[in-house]
Design a protein around this motif. Sequence first.
Motif, PDB file in Angstrom:
ATOM      1  N   GLY A 211       1.327  -2.864   7.408  1.00  0.00           N
ATOM      2  CA  GLY A 211       1.527  -3.486   5.997  1.00  0.00           C
ATOM      3  C   GLY A 211       1.393  -4.508   6.366  1.00  0.00           C
ATOM      4  O   GLY A 211       0.430  -5.525   5.804  1.00  0.00           O
ATOM      5  N   ARG A 212       1.395  -5.027   8.043  1.00  0.00           N
ATOM      6  CA  ARG A 212       1.531  -6.559   7.720  1.00  0.00           C
ATOM      7  C   ARG A 212      -0.196  -7.146   8.103  1.00  0.00           C
ATOM      8  O   ARG A 212      -0.599  -7.729   8.207  1.00  0.00           O
ATOM      9  CB  ARG A 212       2.281  -7.544   9.209  1.00  0.00           C
ATOM     10  N   LEU A 213      -0.374  -5.719   8.923  1.00  0.00           N
ATOM     11  CA  LEU A 213      -2.032  -5.885   8.968  1.00  0.00           C
ATOM     12  C   LEU A 213      -2.803  -6.382   7.634  1.00  0.00           C
ATOM     13  O   LEU A 213      -4.330  -7.051   7.610  1.00  0.00           O
ATOM     14  CB  LEU A 213      -2.896  -5.240   9.980  1.00  0.00           C
ATOM     15  N   TYR A 214      -2.619  -5.451   7.021  1.00  0.00           N
ATOM     16  CA  TYR A 214      -3.006  -5.771   5.167  1.00  0.00           C
ATOM     17  C   TYR A 214      -2.658  -7.815   5.211  1.00  0.00           C
ATOM     18  O   TYR A 214      -4.138  -8.125   4.580  1.00  0.00           O
ATOM     19  CB  TYR A 214      -2.748  -4.740   4.027  1.00  0.00           C
ATOM     20  N   ALA A 215      -1.526  -7.607   5.409  1.00  0.00           N
ATOM     21  CA  ALA A 215      -1.480  -9.093   5.089  1.00  0.00           C
ATOM     22  C   ALA A 215      -2.281  -9.677   5.908  1.00  0.00           C
ATOM     23  O   ALA A 215      -3.087 -11.440   4.719  1.00  0.00           O
ATOM     24  CB  ALA A 215       0.007  -9.110   5.374  1.00  0.00           C
ATOM     25  N   GLU A 216      -2.990 -10.136   6.769  1.00  0.00           N
ATOM     26  CA  GLU A 216      -3.659 -10.404   7.745  1.00  0.00           C
ATOM     27  C   GLU A 216      -4.755  -9.874   7.546  1.00  0.00           C
ATOM     28  O   GLU A 216      -5.907 -11.073   7.312  1.00  0.00           O
ATOM     29  CB  GLU A 216      -3.611 -10.183   8.936  1.00  0.00           C
ATOM     30  N   PHE A 217      -5.284  -9.421   6.435  1.00  0.00           N
ATOM     31  CA  PHE A 217      -7.066  -9.163   5.964  1.00  0.00           C
ATOM     32  C   PHE A 217      -6.996 -10.333   4.316  1.00  0.00           C
ATOM     33  O   PHE A 217      -7.225 -10.556   4.670  1.00  0.00           O
ATOM     34  CB  PHE A 217      -6.612  -8.009   6.041  1.00  0.00           C
ATOM     35  N   VAL A 218      -6.446  -9.627   4.140  1.00  0.00           N
ATOM     36  CA  VAL A 218      -6.383 -11.539   2.798  1.00  0.00           C
ATOM     37  C   VAL A 218      -6.106 -12.064   3.857  1.00  0.00           C
ATOM     38  O   VAL A 218      -7.217 -13.109   2.709  1.00  0.00           O
ATOM     39  CB  VAL A 218      -4.573 -10.381   1.844  1.00  0.00           C
ATOM     40  N   LYS A 219      -5.214 -12.811   3.978  1.00  0.00           N
ATOM     41  CA  LYS A 219      -5.113 -14.520   4.009  1.00  0.00           C
ATOM     42  C   LYS A 219      -6.241 -14.865   4.922  1.00  0.00           C
ATOM     43  O   LYS A 219      -6.947 -15.977   4.857  1.00  0.00           O
ATOM     44  CB  LYS A 219      -4.093 -14.921   5.167  1.00  0.00           C
TER      45      LYS A 219
ATOM     46  N   SER B 179      -1.204  10.674   3.594  1.00  0.00           N
ATOM     47  CA  SER B 179      -2.641   9.582   3.830  1.00  0.00           C
ATOM     48  C   SER B 179      -2.431   8.321   2.107  1.00  0.00           C
ATOM     49  O   SER B 179      -2.470   7.067   2.695  1.00  0.00           O
ATOM     50  CB  SER B 179      -3.531   9.714   3.799  1.00  0.00           C
ATOM     51  N   SER B 180      -2.195   8.761   1.204  1.00  0.00           N
ATOM     52  CA  SER B 180      -2.578   7.833  -0.345  1.00  0.00           C
ATOM     53  C   SER B 180      -0.968   7.506  -0.113  1.00  0.00           C
ATOM     54  O   SER B 180      -0.787   6.639  -0.740  1.00  0.00           O
ATOM     55  CB  SER B 180      -2.964   8.871  -1.488  1.00  0.00           C
TER      56      SER B 180
ATOM     57  N   ILE C  10       9.196   6.295   4.643  1.00  0.00           N
ATOM     58  CA  ILE C  10       7.609   6.303   4.457  1.00  0.00           C
ATOM     59  C   ILE C  10       6.746   6.435   6.516  1.00  0.00           C
ATOM     60  O   ILE C  10       7.350   6.206   6.906  1.00  0.00           O
ATOM     61  CB  ILE C  10       7.744   4.310   4.335  1.00  0.00           C
ATOM     62  N   SER C  11       4.927   6.270   5.433  1.00  0.00           N
ATOM     63  CA  SER C  11       4.697   6.620   6.882  1.00  0.00           C
ATOM     64  C   SER C  11       5.003   5.289   8.449  1.00  0.00           C
ATOM     65  O   SER C  11       5.010   4.131   7.733  1.00  0.00           O
ATOM     66  CB  SER C  11       3.180   7.027   6.617  1.00  0.00           C
ATOM     67  N   ARG C  12       5.020   6.199   9.311  1.00  0.00           N
ATOM     68  CA  ARG C  12       5.023   5.524  10.755  1.00  0.00           C
ATOM     69  C   ARG C  12       3.667   3.923  10.117  1.00  0.00           C
ATOM     70  O   ARG C  12       4.255   2.921  11.377  1.00  0.00           O
ATOM     71  CB  ARG C  12       5.841   6.077  11.680  1.00  0.00           C
ATOM     72  N   MET C  13       2.392   4.685   9.771  1.00  0.00           N
ATOM     73  CA  MET C  13       1.296   4.116   9.733  1.00  0.00           C
ATOM     74  C   MET C  13       1.510   2.824   9.136  1.00  0.00           C
ATOM     75  O   MET C  13       1.159   1.603   9.594  1.00  0.00           O
ATOM     76  CB  MET C  13      -0.120   5.497   9.291  1.00  0.00           C
ATOM     77  N   ALA C  14       2.676   3.035   7.778  1.00  0.00           N
ATOM     78  CA  ALA C  14       2.429   2.102   6.973  1.00  0.00           C
ATOM     79  C   ALA C  14       3.293   0.768   7.443  1.00  0.00           C
ATOM     80  O   ALA C  14       2.665  -0.706   7.212  1.00  0.00           O
ATOM     81  CB  ALA C  14       2.945   2.582   5.898  1.00  0.00           C
ATOM     82  N   LEU C  15       4.343   1.491   8.491  1.00  0.00           N
ATOM     83  CA  LEU C  15       4.627   0.358   9.150  1.00  0.00           C
ATOM     84  C   LEU C  15       4.190  -0.826   9.994  1.00  0.00           C
ATOM     85  O   LEU C  15       3.817  -1.524   9.609  1.00  0.00           O
ATOM     86  CB  LEU C  15       6.113   1.266  10.361  1.00  0.00           C
ATOM     87  N   VAL C  16       2.877  -0.063  10.666  1.00  0.00           N
ATOM     88  CA  VAL C  16       2.156  -0.966  11.100  1.00  0.00           C
ATOM     89  C   VAL C  16       0.898  -1.523  10.218  1.00  0.00           C
ATOM     90  O   VAL C  16       0.715  -2.799  10.482  1.00  0.00           O
ATOM     91  CB  VAL C  16       1.185   0.084  11.999  1.00  0.00           C
TER      92      VAL C  16
ATOM     93  N   ASP D 151       2.063   2.594   0.577  1.00  0.00           N
ATOM     94  CA  ASP D 151       3.393   2.099   1.520  1.00  0.00           C
ATOM     95  C   ASP D 151       2.917   0.621   1.908  1.00  0.00           C
ATOM     96  O   ASP D 151       3.422  -0.124   2.229  1.00  0.00           O
ATOM     97  CB  ASP D 151       4.347   3.043   2.266  1.00  0.00           C
ATOM     98  N   SER D 152       1.353   0.112   2.453  1.00  0.00           N
ATOM     99  CA  SER D 152       0.936  -0.469   3.434  1.00  0.00           C
ATOM    100  C   SER D 152       0.796  -1.709   1.916  1.00  0.00           C
ATOM    101  O   SER D 152       0.875  -2.814   2.427  1.00  0.00           O
ATOM    102  CB  SER D 152      -0.272  -0.333   3.609  1.00  0.00           C
ATOM    103  N   PHE D 153       0.422  -1.206   0.751  1.00  0.00           N
ATOM    104  CA  PHE D 153       0.273  -2.487  -0.123  1.00  0.00           C
ATOM    105  C   PHE D 153       1.520  -2.631   0.035  1.00  0.00           C
ATOM    106  O   PHE D 153       2.073  -4.127  -0.605  1.00  0.00           O
ATOM    107  CB  PHE D 153      -0.455  -1.899  -1.348  1.00  0.00           C
ATOM    108  N   ILE D 154       2.622  -2.194  -0.543  1.00  0.00           N
ATOM    109  CA  ILE D 154       3.904  -2.330  -1.054  1.00  0.00           C
ATOM    110  C   ILE D 154       4.222  -3.675   0.045  1.00  0.00           C
ATOM    111  O   ILE D 154       5.014  -4.342  -0.107  1.00  0.00           O
ATOM    112  CB  ILE D 154       5.077  -1.476  -1.309  1.00  0.00           C
TER     113      ILE D 154
END
Lengths: 270, 284
Positions: free
Chosen positions: A123-131, A16-17, A115-121, A22-25
Motif C-alpha cells: 500500500g505505502r510502496l505504491y504511494a512512494e511510486f506515485v510520489k 492476487s487481484s 486483506i492480503s498481508r502483501m497489501a499491507l506492505v 487493497d494495495s491501491f486502496i
Amino acid sequence: MTATHQGTAGGGATESSNALRDSFILGGRAIREALRTPDSLFPTMFIPLFFLVVNVGQAAKIFPSEGTPFLFGQSYGAFQLPASLLLSASFGGAGLYLVEEIEGGYFDKLRATPISRMALVLGRLYAEFVKTAAVATVMVLLALAFGIRIKSGIPGFLVMVVMVSLWAMVFAGFMQLLALKTRSAAATQGGSMIFFPLLFLTPNFVPRDQLTRPMEIAATLNPVTYIMEGVRSLVLEGFNGAAIGKGFAVVGVTMVLMLALSIRMVNNYD
Amino acid sequence: MPTNQGDLNAPYALQTDRPSSMSAIKAVGLKKTYSTGGEEVEAVRGVDLDVQPGEIFGFLGPNGAGKSTTVRMLTTLMTLSAGTVHVGGVDVAADPHGARRKIGVALQEAGLDERQTSREILVLQARLFGMRPSEAGARAQELLELVDLTEAADRRVKGYSGGMKRRLDLASALVHEPEVLFLDEPTTGLDPGSRITVWDEVRRINSMGTTVFLTTQYLEEADQLCNRLAIIDSGLIIREGTPASLKAELRERTGLDTDPTLDDVFLDATGRTRDRVAGEVKEI
C-alpha cells in the motif's frame, strides 16, 4: 450489509487481484496523507536539487561539454541529474509513517481486516511510486529549463521515471522492513543511514572506469550503480539496452527480495 | 456452571465441552510464551473461554495479567504458543482471514489515522472488507449517524476529543457487521459522560445481536454491562460467572453481612486487599 471480500478462500487469481485492489486502496490513503503534509515532500525535492546545483557548480569547469567524452555533448548537469533523481528516491517516509501507525494502533486495525498481508506492505510502496514519479517529473522539467536534454526523448523520460520510482519503492520497502522489525522511529531513521552511503559509492561524479581502483570495485559491487548508469544512459546516450536492462534487473531482484522479507515479517508479526 | 470453591490459586475450570459451532468464542488451553533477553515469559498460561452468541462477556484483570495478550490472540493479531481458538466457529490459526470477517476489533489505543477524516476512515475500512465505493460510502454514513459523528464527519480526526475518537474507533470496528466485537478497555481515559455514551453504544450494538467481548479495568463498567465475566491473573482465569453469582459466592464463602461489590470479588480473586492497593498507589 454483508462483506464480500473473499480473502484466502478466493483462489490464487482472486487473491492476487484482491491484494492489488487493497494495495491501491491503502496507497490512495497514503497519497492523500502526503498531500496533507506537503512539508514532508519539500526535502524530497529541495535537497537533491541543492546537491545538483552545488555539485555542478563545483565540477562543471573541470568537465566542460566539449572535450569530455562521457558527457556526449551535454553539460555536466546532465551527468549529475540521475544522481539527484536517485537521491530524491531515497527520501521515502514509508518506514517512519509505519512506525507512527504501529505506535498509534492503526497498523493493528489494518491487520485485523481480511486483506492480503502483501497489501499491507504494498500500500505505502505504491504511494512512494506515485510520489517519486511526480517529484522526478518536476525535477526533470526544471532540468530541461536549464538546458539539460533527455537524449532518449519522451519514451526514455518515461522509462527513466519508472526505473527511479520503482527504486524508490525498493528503498522505502527496506525502511518499512526496519520499521516492522524495530517498531522504533529512531532505529528506522538510523537504519536508513546504512543504505544512504550506497548512493555515494557509485560513479556519481565520473564514469566507473575513471574512479580509483578501490572506488571502482566498491561501485561495481554496489547495485545502485547499475540503476544510476541505466538512468544516465537514457539522459546522455539514448536507449542503451544493456545499461537499461541491468538497471531494471537490479530493481527487480531487490524488489523481490524486499517483498519476500517484508511479507515474512508481516506474517510473523506479533 | 463452575463454582468458586476450593483452591483459589488453581486454574479455574470452565465447561468447554460444548461444540465450537455453538459458541461465539471458544478457546481451549490458550497459551502465550515470549522470549525476552533469553528468558521465557509465560504471559498466558492455559486459558479456556466459552462465550455464547449474544453475550456481553467481561474479561477483567489487573495490569499485566494477560488480558490484552489474550485479546490479541483471539483476534488473530498474535500467534498462539499453544491451544486453539474458534471465533464464530472459525479456527483463527487455520483460517485467520475467515475469522477476521467474523470479528470487529477496537483495541486499547483508539487505532485511527489522525490525518484522515472520520468519513474517510470508515469508507476505507468498508472498502477493505470488500464493499464497493458506493456501498462503503452509504455504510460510512450509517455508522456516522449511529455514533453521532455526522457533524464532524469531514473534519480530520486529529482535532477530535477522546470520546469522539473512541466512538469512531467503535464505528470502524462495525463496518462489516461483525458477529463478535472485541473491545479492549474501550473507556480508559474517557470522562464520565463519554464513558456512559460508549456504554450505551455497546448495549445498542449488543441488542442488535452482536456478541461483545470486553476487557476493562473498571469493575463498575463490568457490573453495568456484562452478562458474564472472567477474571484473569498471572495468565490464568481465576473466577468466572455472572456478576451476581460471583458476588453471592463471595458473600456465602466469607460470611459477609452486606452484599459485596464486584470490587470486593476482584480483590478477593486476585489476592489483593484495599490496604495493599492503596499502599501501592502511595508508593507510585
